[in-house]
Design a protein around this motif. Structure first.
Motif, mmCIF file in Angstrom:
data_model
loop_
_atom_site.group_PDB
_atom_site.id
_atom_site.type_symbol
_atom_site.label_atom_id
_atom_site.label_comp_id
_atom_site.label_asym_id
_atom_site.label_seq_id
_atom_site.Cartn_x
_atom_site.Cartn_y
_atom_site.Cartn_z
ATOM 1 N N UNK A 107 0.793 -1.217 0.013
ATOM 2 C CA UNK A 107 -0.106 0.029 -0.139
ATOM 3 C C UNK A 107 0.802 1.264 0.016
ATOM 4 N N UNK A 108 0.586 1.972 -0.927
ATOM 5 C CA UNK A 108 1.492 3.431 -1.135
ATOM 6 C C UNK A 108 0.891 4.366 0.035
ATOM 7 N N UNK A 109 2.074 5.308 0.470
ATOM 8 C CA UNK A 109 1.735 6.297 1.223
ATOM 9 C C UNK A 109 2.136 7.485 0.608
ATOM 10 N N UNK A 110 1.210 8.738 0.851
ATOM 11 C CA UNK A 110 1.567 9.900 0.444
ATOM 12 C C UNK A 110 1.192 10.978 1.667
ATOM 13 N N UNK A 111 1.765 12.276 1.533
ATOM 14 C CA UNK A 111 1.692 13.210 2.284
ATOM 15 C C UNK A 111 0.559 14.128 1.888
ATOM 16 N N UNK A 112 0.054 14.842 2.760
ATOM 17 C CA UNK A 112 -1.353 15.653 2.328
ATOM 18 C C UNK A 112 -1.045 16.586 1.229
ATOM 19 N N UNK A 113 -0.174 17.276 1.157
ATOM 20 C CA UNK A 113 0.481 18.245 -0.077
ATOM 21 C C UNK A 113 0.381 17.385 -1.231
ATOM 22 N N UNK A 114 1.070 16.197 -1.237
ATOM 23 C CA UNK A 114 1.345 15.362 -2.376
ATOM 24 C C UNK A 114 -0.066 15.087 -3.154
ATOM 25 N N UNK A 115 -1.081 14.615 -2.164
ATOM 26 C CA UNK A 115 -2.290 14.005 -2.235
ATOM 27 C C UNK A 115 -2.925 15.394 -3.005
ATOM 28 N N UNK A 116 -2.962 16.468 -2.446
ATOM 29 C CA UNK A 116 -3.796 17.648 -3.122
ATOM 30 C C UNK A 116 -3.144 17.913 -4.620
ATOM 31 N N UNK A 117 -2.008 17.933 -4.691
ATOM 32 C CA UNK A 117 -1.196 18.296 -5.946
ATOM 33 C C UNK A 117 -1.583 17.130 -7.032
ATOM 34 N N UNK A 118 -1.489 15.769 -6.585
ATOM 35 C CA UNK A 118 -1.722 14.947 -7.536
ATOM 36 C C UNK A 118 -2.889 14.189 -7.368
ATOM 37 N N UNK A 119 -3.986 14.513 -7.110
ATOM 38 C CA UNK A 119 -5.474 13.735 -6.667
ATOM 39 C C UNK A 119 -5.787 12.951 -7.912
ATOM 40 N N UNK A 120 -5.840 13.636 -9.049
ATOM 41 C CA UNK A 120 -6.115 12.920 -10.457
ATOM 42 C C UNK A 120 -5.290 11.543 -10.547
ATOM 43 N N UNK A 121 -4.127 11.421 -10.191
ATOM 44 C CA UNK A 121 -3.133 10.476 -10.336
ATOM 45 C C UNK A 121 -3.368 9.439 -9.436
ATOM 46 N N UNK A 122 -3.536 10.201 -8.378
ATOM 47 C CA UNK A 122 -3.938 8.987 -7.327
ATOM 48 C C UNK A 122 -5.045 8.192 -7.525
#
Length: 81
Positions: free
Chosen positions: A1-16
């Motif tokens: 399971x991958x883990x990302x921080x909040x900033x990365x999640x906001x920036x790359x939501x479409x890709x996630x």
């Protein structure tokens, strides 16, 4: 399971979300502590609808009549023709 921080999640939501659609689960963390999980939704299977093929399939009147003797012998014999 991958883990990302909040900033990365906001920036790359479409890709996630594309990765989640492909079946991956992703954990969103704040300061390294997991706070949320993105996971694919489980879609329920549709219930079978009786009568969907009505008027599209025809069963012959004689579908359950006995087979002719020669054909019946072929089914019952252990030898192959």
């Amino acid at each position: 399971m991958a883990s990302v921080n909040i900033h990365e999640a906001k920036t790359h939501l479409s890709q996630l979300l594309e990765r989640v659609e492909a079946g991956e689960e992703i954990t969103i963390a704040r300061a390294g502590k997991p706070i949320a999980r993105l996971a694919p939704l489980l879609t329920p299977k549709k219930a079978f609808a009786f009568g969907v093929l009505r008027d599209r399939i025809r069963i012959a009147e004689d579908f359950d009549t006995p087979l002719p003797e020669d054909m019946l012998e072929l089914f019952e014999s252990k030898e192959q023709p």
